[in-house]
Enzyme design. Structure first.
Site, PDB file in Angstrom:
ATOM      1  CD  GLU A   1       4.625  -8.992  -1.311  1.00 10.50           C
ATOM      2  OE1 GLU A   1       5.446  -8.561  -2.111  1.00 10.50           O
ATOM      3  OE2 GLU A   1       3.464  -8.530  -1.214  1.00 10.50           O
TER       4      GLU A   1
ATOM      5  CB  ILE B   1      -2.139 -10.703  -2.258  1.00 11.97           C
ATOM      6  CG1 ILE B   1      -3.387 -11.536  -1.948  1.00 11.97           C
ATOM      7  CG2 ILE B   1      -2.295  -9.942  -3.556  1.00 11.97           C
ATOM      8  CD1 ILE B   1      -4.647 -10.695  -1.733  1.00 11.97           C
TER       9      ILE B   1
ATOM     10  N   GLY C   1      -3.601 -16.688   7.063  1.00 11.74           N
ATOM     11  CA  GLY C   1      -3.453 -18.133   7.088  1.00 11.74           C
ATOM     12  C   GLY C   1      -1.994 -18.520   7.076  1.00 11.74           C
TER      13      GLY C   1
ATOM     14  CE  LYS D   1      -2.995  -6.725   7.236  1.00 11.24           C
ATOM     15  NZ  LYS D   1      -4.197  -7.596   7.359  1.00 11.24           N
TER      16      LYS D   1
END
Lengths: 324, 324
Positions: free
Chosen positions: A129, A136, A302, A205
């Site tokens: 994930e 998200i 982050g 991605k």
């Protein structure tokens, strides 16, 4: 309470975030999983390095095999970054019967089919994930709650560095080079920003999103990719005059039986939901033939946001291990 | 391929959406679950009624027990709406060993603890993604990918009718009564709009969101609730002058060990991500102590979007049944 032992490969930004989340939300995670989760070993280059986070020094190891071959470790979390040795470590962990969680888009995108098939062959779980859009939870949604849909489109702002640069250029009228320097000074861009600003990170991605949404694997290097390093103040101003914002969009759309895909800067009208996604935020826009248009918005990078996604995967695996 | 038989309780908007999705995405759903899913029986008031959708007439029944007591049915899907007899039917299905999926916020919010505990006691699954925000997969995310977080806030625009009315009042300067009439004519508002415009529907959804996010159950009738029926053109204009939009917000926030909650019209600054959510769209804004701020945006109602959420739950249960 059943104990589940976790080995961390890497202890940078995401690894420390994952460790911190397990400390700060320990009680909730135990209630959710019905298990006591512990990070028992952490692969690092330098065990004696001073760190901002307090970790018993006995957990650190320089030898990956003390994690990959440890029969007591149930879950291996790979947060090294880069394709190798990360991919080989993941495959070895799976072959040794361990479930694997990773945040590593480059390694997943480059080895998607092999990682999936080795996980299946060894009857272990493989989850990633955190590899797309940080915190998200879009991959999980595509695979579970939205899986009754045939998908028509997946488009996203999936790279925070370039979105920060484009936002600053748009809002402050600054030049690309100046914003990039500022972003590097603030730690939003890396010293070598190539993978971000040339769209390579976004292509990794998109490769993963397409594999999940369309069941179609395209290697990142086969995705037509244009970055933002050639975008000028004049381009931004011209878009503004047309009532648009320039965004680096990773996009895949069904066209009959084909899928059209690219990573490139596009002009989005201000009314488009993705036009309002600013600075380091990410968003993924999904169209399904039943659900219609959906958007997921949040922090795409982050330590803690990405750690949140890693921890969500760990929790799902822990529940499955506990149910055995 | 394993067969999984499904009984539908109700065949209105959401029931027909669910039936249609299983028809149109049949192949993908079979690949995803490894099962052949079939809706074998459908509870309706009038089996001979003319319908827009073609269904073999032998599937219809007027007797709920031919579904609830059918040993061949694995999953019961409750889309009747209203608290009773829906809740009693769901409990009976669970006690008969069937997993249950529902889209019924009123029945779930009124009977949360009992439905959860009876499901657990009978070792069946109970899922209700479609009960909050239609096709938006927020409940699943709270329970899985985001479950490593302690949540700090859940706020949402979770009622499409009121958001449509407020949007039209804001954009066209129309009066509340005129927009309501227009919405009723277009089928966006019901003949008796009380549950929507007085915030009762939103309070049901907030009750469910709070139970999942904070593990705290508050009955909908105990949530301080103010609707939009008293909002005037003057209120909308005053908000505009302050750079704000009025939205009907269902909101729950941690305050120390307490949770503060309400459903009421609030002024949101234009810069807030929820301010851009217009017309019949819904969005849920989540803050977690690891992931930070997230938003989920999409269609909160409608036959296919809500059916998408029902189908996602059916698929997850089918996977679990197939794995047994």
């Amino acid at each position: 309470m059943k104990k589940i032992k976790i080995g961390l490969l890497g202890f940078g930004n995401i690894g420390t975030g994952t460790y911190r989340i397990l400390e700060m939300n320990h009680r909730k995670i135990a209630e959710t999983t019905g298990c006591e989760l512990e990070i028992t070993r952490i692969l690092v280059n330098d065990p004696s390095k001073k760190r901002e986070i307090s970790v018993p020094s006995g957990k650190f190891t320089k030898d990956p095999d003390t994690i990959l071959n440890d029969p007591e470790i149930d879950i291996v979390v790979e947060v090294l970054g880069g394709i190798e040795p990360a991919a080989s470590y993941m495959l070895k962990a799976m072959k040794n019967g361990k479930s694997v969680v990773t945040a590593n888009k480059a390694a997943v995108a480059a080895n998607f089919a092999e990682l999936k098939s080795v996980a299946a062959a060894n009857n272990v779980l493989f989850r990633f994930e955190a590899s797309v859009a940080g915190g998200i939870p879009v991959l999980n949604a595509l695979s579970t709650a939205l899986s009754g849909n045939e998908f028509e489109e997946i488009s996203g702002i999936v790279n925070g560095t370039t979105n920060y640069i484009l936002t600053q250029m748009t809002e402050n009228g600054s030049a690309y080079e100046d914003v990039l320097k500022d972003a590097q000074a603030k730690g939003f861009a890396e010293a070598d920003p190539t993978a971000d600003v040339e769209g390579i990170d976004a292509a990794n991605k998109l490769s993963i999103l397409m594999a999940l949404a369309f069941g179609k694997y395209v290697a990142p290097s086969d995705i037509p990719t244009t970055g933002i390093s050639k975008i000028t103040k004049a381009d931004i101003d011209a878009a503004k005059e047309r009532g648009c914002k320039i965004k680096l969009l990773a996009s895949a759309k069904k066209n009959g039986n084909d899928v059209e895909y690219s990573v490139k800067p596009v002009e989005l009208p201000l009314s488009h939901p993705l036009a309002g996604v600013s600075n380091e935020f990410n968003a993924v826009f999904v169209t399904g033939n039943a659900v219609g248009e959906l958007m997921f918005y949040g922090r795409g990078a982050g330590s803690l946001p990405t750690g949140s996604a890693v921890m969500g995967d760990i929790i799902e695996i822990a529940k499955a291990v506990a149910a055995k």
